[in-house]
Motif scaffolding. Structure first.
Motif, PDB file in Angstrom:
ATOM      1  N   SER A  71       0.825  -1.207   0.000  1.00 53.05           N
ATOM      2  CA  SER A  71       0.000   0.000   0.000  1.00 53.05           C
ATOM      3  C   SER A  71       0.861   1.260   0.000  1.00 53.05           C
ATOM      4  O   SER A  71       0.472   2.280  -0.561  1.00 53.05           O
ATOM      5  CB  SER A  71      -0.943   0.007   1.208  1.00 53.05           C
ATOM      6  OG  SER A  71      -0.208   0.233   2.387  1.00 53.05           O
ATOM      7  N   PHE A  75      -0.375   3.104  -3.096  1.00 52.72           N
ATOM      8  CA  PHE A  75      -1.395   4.002  -2.543  1.00 52.72           C
ATOM      9  C   PHE A  75      -2.779   3.363  -2.566  1.00 52.72           C
ATOM     10  O   PHE A  75      -3.792   4.067  -2.550  1.00 52.72           O
ATOM     11  CB  PHE A  75      -1.443   5.349  -3.281  1.00 52.72           C
ATOM     12  CG  PHE A  75      -0.228   6.196  -3.039  1.00 52.72           C
ATOM     13  CD1 PHE A  75       0.737   5.818  -2.125  1.00 52.72           C
ATOM     14  CD2 PHE A  75      -0.047   7.380  -3.729  1.00 52.72           C
ATOM     15  CE1 PHE A  75       1.851   6.596  -1.900  1.00 52.72           C
ATOM     16  CE2 PHE A  75       1.079   8.168  -3.512  1.00 52.72           C
ATOM     17  CZ  PHE A  75       2.033   7.774  -2.603  1.00 52.72           C
ATOM     18  N   MET A  88      -8.620   6.231  -0.819  1.00 50.71           N
ATOM     19  CA  MET A  88      -8.006   7.243  -1.681  1.00 50.71           C
ATOM     20  C   MET A  88      -9.046   8.259  -2.139  1.00 50.71           C
ATOM     21  O   MET A  88      -8.740   9.441  -2.320  1.00 50.71           O
ATOM     22  CB  MET A  88      -7.317   6.591  -2.887  1.00 50.71           C
ATOM     23  CG  MET A  88      -5.853   6.245  -2.649  1.00 50.71           C
ATOM     24  SD  MET A  88      -4.928   7.442  -1.664  1.00 50.71           S
ATOM     25  CE  MET A  88      -4.348   8.562  -2.925  1.00 50.71           C
ATOM     26  N   VAL A  91      -9.473  10.625   0.654  1.00 46.45           N
ATOM     27  CA  VAL A  91      -8.324  11.524   0.734  1.00 46.45           C
ATOM     28  C   VAL A  91      -8.475  12.645  -0.280  1.00 46.45           C
ATOM     29  O   VAL A  91      -8.250  13.819   0.021  1.00 46.45           O
ATOM     30  CB  VAL A  91      -7.009  10.748   0.511  1.00 46.45           C
ATOM     31  CG1 VAL A  91      -5.828  11.701   0.321  1.00 46.45           C
ATOM     32  CG2 VAL A  91      -6.759   9.813   1.680  1.00 46.45           C
ATOM     33  N   ALA A 281      -3.446   4.714   6.439  1.00 48.17           N
ATOM     34  CA  ALA A 281      -3.269   5.385   5.147  1.00 48.17           C
ATOM     35  C   ALA A 281      -2.714   6.787   5.354  1.00 48.17           C
ATOM     36  O   ALA A 281      -1.782   7.197   4.654  1.00 48.17           O
ATOM     37  CB  ALA A 281      -4.603   5.449   4.406  1.00 48.17           C
ATOM     38  N   LEU A 285       0.746   8.061   3.921  1.00 53.36           N
ATOM     39  CA  LEU A 285       0.753   9.166   2.953  1.00 53.36           C
ATOM     40  C   LEU A 285       1.600  10.335   3.453  1.00 53.36           C
ATOM     41  O   LEU A 285       2.388  10.902   2.695  1.00 53.36           O
ATOM     42  CB  LEU A 285      -0.680   9.658   2.706  1.00 53.36           C
ATOM     43  CG  LEU A 285      -1.497   8.828   1.733  1.00 53.36           C
ATOM     44  CD1 LEU A 285      -2.927   9.365   1.659  1.00 53.36           C
ATOM     45  CD2 LEU A 285      -0.851   8.854   0.345  1.00 53.36           C
ATOM     46  N   SER A 286       1.444  10.670   4.731  1.00 52.12           N
ATOM     47  CA  SER A 286       2.228  11.820   5.198  1.00 52.12           C
ATOM     48  C   SER A 286       3.709  11.488   5.227  1.00 52.12           C
ATOM     49  O   SER A 286       4.544  12.360   4.969  1.00 52.12           O
ATOM     50  CB  SER A 286       1.737  12.321   6.557  1.00 52.12           C
ATOM     51  OG  SER A 286       1.398  11.249   7.373  1.00 52.12           O
ATOM     52  N   VAL A 288       5.246   9.484   3.088  1.00 52.78           N
ATOM     53  CA  VAL A 288       5.709   9.571   1.699  1.00 52.78           C
ATOM     54  C   VAL A 288       5.930  11.028   1.340  1.00 52.78           C
ATOM     55  O   VAL A 288       6.959  11.405   0.761  1.00 52.78           O
ATOM     56  CB  VAL A 288       4.689   8.917   0.745  1.00 52.78           C
ATOM     57  CG1 VAL A 288       5.058   9.211  -0.704  1.00 52.78           C
ATOM     58  CG2 VAL A 288       4.618   7.433   0.994  1.00 52.78           C
ATOM     59  N   ALA A 289       4.958  11.874   1.723  1.00 53.52           N
ATOM     60  CA  ALA A 289       5.097  13.299   1.423  1.00 53.52           C
ATOM     61  C   ALA A 289       6.350  13.851   2.091  1.00 53.52           C
ATOM     62  O   ALA A 289       7.123  14.592   1.489  1.00 53.52           O
ATOM     63  CB  ALA A 289       3.864  14.058   1.900  1.00 53.52           C
TER      64      ALA A 289
END
Lengths: 311, 283, 571
Positions: A71, A75, A88, A91, A281, A285-286, A288-289
């Motif tokens: 994931s 994503f 997603m 999001v 998630a 995601l944060s 990865v950012a």
């Protein structure tokens, strides 16, 4: 340059694996069986087995970890336990209100902080410098919760200048809803930002090249705005860019107080309802950012600082 | 014959600094209050109904009473105990981890450094608030989870700082000199380098402490902090509903208490930096 | 008599700090006539830099304050000018060059733009004109391919080139007065010589006056007309350069002139300021035997007694990382196939410019850096591949004294702790008191006061700290010591004292030295044999006297010709 970026991208793989591992340990190993929580007290054993299968919890731990890793790269976080929606999709829906609040607030607060810190650095050691320093420290010593509560109550309820809660799509419809939280955001950021930028700028002011600039016959203002600021921008850029990923997460507290349906609010809801996939998630995601913006910072460094050569 | 170690010099500079001394006094007062409260000498009766509901500040109750007629003053005192314990315990968790990992990474370099760098990059990649929330959510709500969560998120920046400093000091000639007289790695690292970075640890500790106090307030507000006893965070949370009814004293009292101690740590941190890091003198 | 261009009258400058008021400059007066060069000489802290900053109006505010006096420039008192008026003078009529070319340029602007800036401020030039003129100036100061170099950033240039950029910037507006504050101290000897020649030519070409500040009287002989000698905030002597060299009046000046080793014959021990003057500044009579010049080959203690150390084909590589995964893709040969032998009780000098590999060589011999190939044979034992306990025991025999007395002592330990540490590591001395007694004994030997045992390094001066370093190295009673630029960071007068001390200790403890330095005169004074290093290799080696009188390699010749003569040359 391309080679450097490529190498850094490769280096993100172990970090992402590590992030996945932490998340896996937290949510799959330590947290225990979520099925009881989801089905309530009256669940039958059969229901629980079915749900476990559905959630992929009967797989081996190794495979569960692989799912988390997958994931992080695709994503594809599956669906929320609570709303059953694609995560997603949620999001994407939440990003708009979050960014509508965070981008203007962040931009204004950053520019304002740099301006104030330049003024303070120019008058270093004088009354105004001392006053703003004390204001910054005092401001930082009050909990952000108090700012939110008091501002919302005073400017929202008491004076009635702003919307207290809610959101509308599209500019300029959202402006009344984000105005007050944005102001609070700016007030909250000024203290630490001005303090940090002031230190950076003063560090530069005591460098040898500033003495050279004075010996050339340059005025203090030119020295500050041209020579010093250009050098101070190097650490300032790092400090600013590395905060951007946190904008994507949104302002958790502000969003929940003002009923803005952004990512921060979404995360808090997921938290309150033990909606693990959504929390996972958002964490992934944060991260990865954060990793990507870390890379961006390093690249911007070469633009700002001719001494840095990326290999 | 007067002889001054850098520590004595630093302390002398610090003792001349009035704001620093005031801050230190505040920190000491809060610590004493916290200890007395923990021993049950102060605020033991915070849970008892002592007056009417939501009474404004008066001579009898200087901070008024809450909805259940409990003394807000006693609640603030009890909150002090919670806040100080959070600051202390998280510092005790985060600082040793940060110092040891940072020192090892900076000193040995190579694969040790790679591994530790990977470890803290990974940790700092997850936004603190996410990690805090996740950890408290999983360990169950309560003070123990707050300790662990704040401890686990607090060591990264210190680790990075110490790593960088140790790397710098490792190249200094005094460390090489220790090698030249036959000193081993442990002597170089623990007897020579670490005492020269300790001041950073102290400065960092004052930051760590106040960050922990501020975070506890937010976690408590989110319902993830202490359960069933008052903390500054839960008091501020109560105020969310009270303000509209004009009940401001619970908010004011907890905010004031928190303001004083965080301000004291902030000022103390600055003064410590000026006193302990002479190269920053005069800025 | 015409009025001088600059006339400093009764200038007094104080520094106000939390610790109190310090007088930096005490009631000094001197003139700089138009078109002449005045050298200001003094050790660090003597007030010479403060004087120059006062002239520029750049004293650090609010600490530095002119208490009284006048600074007349063209008859106008600069101290009465406001900031705006001073700004029009700085970089235009008076300009300044600083000691540290590495940090004095702004790292984020191109050098061309930094030179052009000084033209656009004062000369109403547009950007294009200023840039063209900047390229012109870079050509004048001898920067190769100036049109391209103008686009470089400071970090892309060498130290010498950066100092040339600073000079270009300083002369851009053809100032009447150029102040140079130790402009060559941070540079290698050969570069130093070029920069000084450049400054002399420019001074004549533009008919500027120059204030040249230095701690080294040797540098000033070549270029100054007049010399002002400063000592502890006061001017102790000022005169024409010739009169200073030929008949210095003040004992401090005499000491300064005598303490620098020269390339010819020297006394057995260098003279120092303290031979001429006591602590209170009272003149002393120097005993005749201190002045006697000697020929070191005739001294019996310098006869070798067999080989102590032999280096065979030693190579030290540093890896260059690169590629996708940071693998080692190549090596720098810091030390490249070096071989030599050192006789017991002798001093082996190693000279070369920065980056030539001399420091790496010294540390490789001590196994502080791992060698890549070759052998180190100490007293018949091959020590190239020994480890652990064996290596630790070897440390008792081989020691090192570093360059920087400020960073080579742990600031958190007292002198006693620093000196006792080697004994603790090697289990010598059975009690703390016994170890401290041994420390005291050595403190006495290196000329430190025993009662300072409990002091911390920051309470000592640079020269005293270097003595502590020497004492630490000798605590284990080694036979062999590497002195790595051990006197380079010290003022010349202190340097002489430390060199004398090293020689005394050599005699007393029968030490064998490797003496590493970039300063050829110092190496000549102290060494029996000398090796010249260049690019990681030894290019020339032999008896000190032979190499200095008959250098066979071009490189050695260029090094030798770059040494300041220490004598005025134009009269």
């Amino acid at each position: 340059m391309t080679r450097y970026i490529l190498r850094r991208l490769i280096y993100t793989i172990p970090v992402l694996l590590g992030v996945s591992l932490i998340i896996f340990i937290l949510f799959n190993l330590v947290s225990g069986d979520p099925t009881a929580l989801l089905l309530g007290k009256n669940a039958t054993a059969k229901q629980m087995v079915e749900l476990r299968e559905q959630l992929g919890l009967n797989k081996s731990l190794w495979l569960q970890y692989l799912d988390v890793v997958k994931s992080a790269f695709t994503f594809d976080f599956g669906r929320s336990w609570q709303s059953k929606q694609e995560i997603m999709h949620m999001v994407k829906m939440g990003a708009y209100p979050s960014l509508a609040l965070s981008i203007p607030a962040f931009t204004i607060s950053t520019i304002l902080s740099i301006l104030i810190s330049l003024v303070v650095a120019f008058y270093r050691g004088k009354g105004i410098d001392l006053f703003i320093r004390i204001l910054c420290i005092a401001g930082m010593s009050i909990s952000s919760l108090v700012y939110i509560l008091v501002f919302q109550w005073y400017f929202g309820y008491y004076l009635g200048w702003f919307e207290i809660s809610g959101f509308e799509q599209g500019f300029p419809n959202f402006v009344p809803y984000v105005a007050l939280p944005a102001i609070i955001w700016i007030v909250l950021s000024l203290g630490p930002d001005v303090r940090f930028f002031r230190t950076i700028i003063l560090d530069e002011i005591y460098q040898d090249y500033v003495r050279t600039a004075r010996a050339k016959g340059l005025g203090e203002k030119t020295i500050l705005l041209k020579h010093v600021l250009r050098n101070a921008m190097i650490p300032i850029i790092t400090y600013v860019v590395i905060q951007i990923p946190f904008l994507i997460l949104g302002a958790l507290l502000l969003e929940s107080f003002f009923g803005i349906p952004g990512l921060g609010g979404m995360t808090l809801n997921a938290l309150n309802s033990s909606d693990f996939p959504v929390v996972k998630a958002m964490a992934i995601l944060s991260s990865v950012a954060y990793i990507l913006f870390g890379l961006l910072t390093d690249i911007l460094y070469t633009v700002a600082d001719p001494r840095v050569k990326l290999k | 014959m007067k002889t001054n170690s850098l520590w004595v010099d630093a302390f002398r500079r610090l003792s001349r600094d009035k704001t620093a001394m005031m801050s230190l006094v505040i920190v000491i007062i809060f610590s004493v209050v916290a200890i007395l409260s923990w021993m049950g000498i102060l605020s033991a009766g915070w849970s008892q109904e002592v007056g009417g509901s939501n009474m404004p500040p008066s001579a009898e109750f200087i901070f008024g009473t809450d909805l259940f007629g409990r003394s807000v003053f006693d609640k603030v005192i009890h909150g002090t105990q919670i806040a100080m314990s959070v600051g202390l315990v998280t510092s005790l968790i985060a600082i040793p981890i940060g110092v040891v990992l940072g020192a090892l990474a900076g000193y040995f370099g190579g694969w040790v450094d790679d591994l530790i760098t990977w470890f803290y990059t990974t940790f700092s990649s997850i936004p603190n608030i996410m990690l805090l929330i996740s950890i408290t959510m999983i360990l169950g709500k309560g003070i123990f989870a707050v300790y662990v969560a704040l401890g686990a998120t607090g060591w990264g920046s210190l680790c990075r700082l110490i790593r960088g400093e140790v790397m710098k000091h490792k190249e200094r000639e005094y460390v090489q000199a220790a090698g030249a007289i036959g000193g081993g790695h442990m002597r170089k690292l623990f007897i020579h380098i670490l005492p020269n970075v300790t001041h950073l640890v102290i400065i960092n500790a004052s930051l760590q402490f106040q960050t922990a106090i501020k975070s506890e307030v937010i976690l408590s507000y989110l319902g993830l902090g202490v359960q069933g006893e008052p903390s500054w965070g839960t008091m501020i949370d109560d105020a969310k509903l009270e303000l509209a009814r004009g009940v401001w004293w619970q908010l004011a009292a907890s905010t004031l208490a928190m303001f004083l101690i965080v301000l004291a740590f902030n000022l103390l941190g600055d003064a410590l930096r000026d006193a302990l890091d002479p190269k920053l003198k005069g800025k | 008599m015409t009025t001088p261009l600059l006339s400093v009258k009764n200038l007094t400058v104080d520094f106000h700090t939390q610790e109190g008021v310090t007088r930096a400059v005490n009631n000094i007066s001197f003139d700089i006539p138009a078109g002449k060069t005045v050298g200001i000489v003094g050790e660090s802290g003597s007030g010479k830099s403060v004087t120059s900053l006062a002239v520029m109006g750049l004293l650090q505010k609010p600490a530095g304050k002119v208490e009284s006096g006048q600074i007349l420039f063209n008859g106008n008192d600069l101290l009465l000018n406001n900031e705006d008026q001073m700004r029009k003078i700085r970089g235009n009529e008076i300009s300044m060059i600083f000691q540290e070319p590495m940090t004095s340029l702004n790292p984020v602007f191109k050098v061309g733009a930094q030179i052009a800036e000084v033209l656009t401020i004062h000369k109403n030039m547009n950007k294009k004109q200023a840039w063209d003129r900047a390229v012109d100036l870079m050509n004048q100061v001898g920067i190769p391919s100036p049109a391209q170099s103008a686009h470089k950033y400071p970090h892309e240039m060498s130290g010498g080139q950066k100092q040339r950029v600073m000079i270009a910037m300083a002369i851009a507006n053809e100032p009447k007065l150029l102040i140079a504050d130790e402009p060559t101290t941070a540079l290698d000897v050969t570069i130093q010589k070029q920069v000084i020649e450049l400054m002399m030519n420019l001074q004549q070409q533009y008919k500027m006056s120059m204030m040249f500040i230095t701690h080294d009287l040797g540098v000033i002989g070549d270029l100054a007309d007049d010399v002002v000698v400063m000592y502890r905030s006061n001017i102790v002597e000022q005169n024409h350069v010739k009169s200073i060299y030929e008949g210095a009046k003040h004992p401090y000046t005499k000491g300064l002139l005598a303490c620098r080793p020269n390339l010819g014959a020297n006394p057995r021990r260098l003279l120092t300021v303290s031979d001429f003057m006591n602590e209170e500044g009272k003149e002393l009579v120097v005993p005749a035997e201190r002045l006697t010049v000697y020929d070191k080959e005739l001294i019996p203690s310098h006869q070798g007694e067999g080989t102590l150390l032999e280096i065979k084909n030693l190579t030290t590589n540093f890896p260059i990382k690169g590629g996708l995964f940071g693998r080692t893709i190549d090596h720098v040969h810091a030390v490249n196939d070096v071989s030599f032998k050192i006789q017991k009780g002798k001093t082996f000098g190693l000279v070369g410019e920065s980056g030539c590999g001399k420091t790496t060589l010294g540390r490789t011999i001590l196994r502080l850096i791992e060698p890549s190939a070759g052998n180190i044979i100490y007293n018949g034992q091959d020590i190239t591949n020994i480890y652990g306990e064996e290596l630790r025991l070897l440390r008792r025999k081989m020691q090192i004294i570093f360059q920087d007395p400020y960073s080579s002592l742990n600031p958190r330990m007292t002198v006693g702790e620093i000196l006792a540490e080697p004994l603790i590591i090697h289990g010598i001395g059975n009690s703390k008191a016994a170890r401290l007694d041994m420390a005291k004994e050595l403190m006495d030997k290196v000329g430190l006061k025993v009662m300072h045992l409990n002091r911390y390094p920051h309470e000592f001066s640079g020269g005293q700290r270097q003595r502590i370093c020497i004492a630490r190295a000798l605590m284990l009673r080694p036979e062999f010591v590497v002195c790595d630029e051990s006197v380079s960071a010290l003022d010349v007068s202190i340097q002489a004292q430390v060199l004398n001390l090293l020689l005394d200790l050599q005699d007393e403890f029968k030490l064998t030295y490797i003496f590493i330095s970039h300063d050829l005169s110092v190496v000549n004074f102290i060494s029996d044999e000398v090796a010249v290093m260049y690019g990681g290799k030894i290019v020339e080696m032999g008896a000190a006297s032979k190499i200095y009188q008959n250098p066979s390699m071009e490189y050695t010749k260029s090094l030798l010709s770059a040494i300041p003569k220490g004598q005025p040359k134009h009269f």
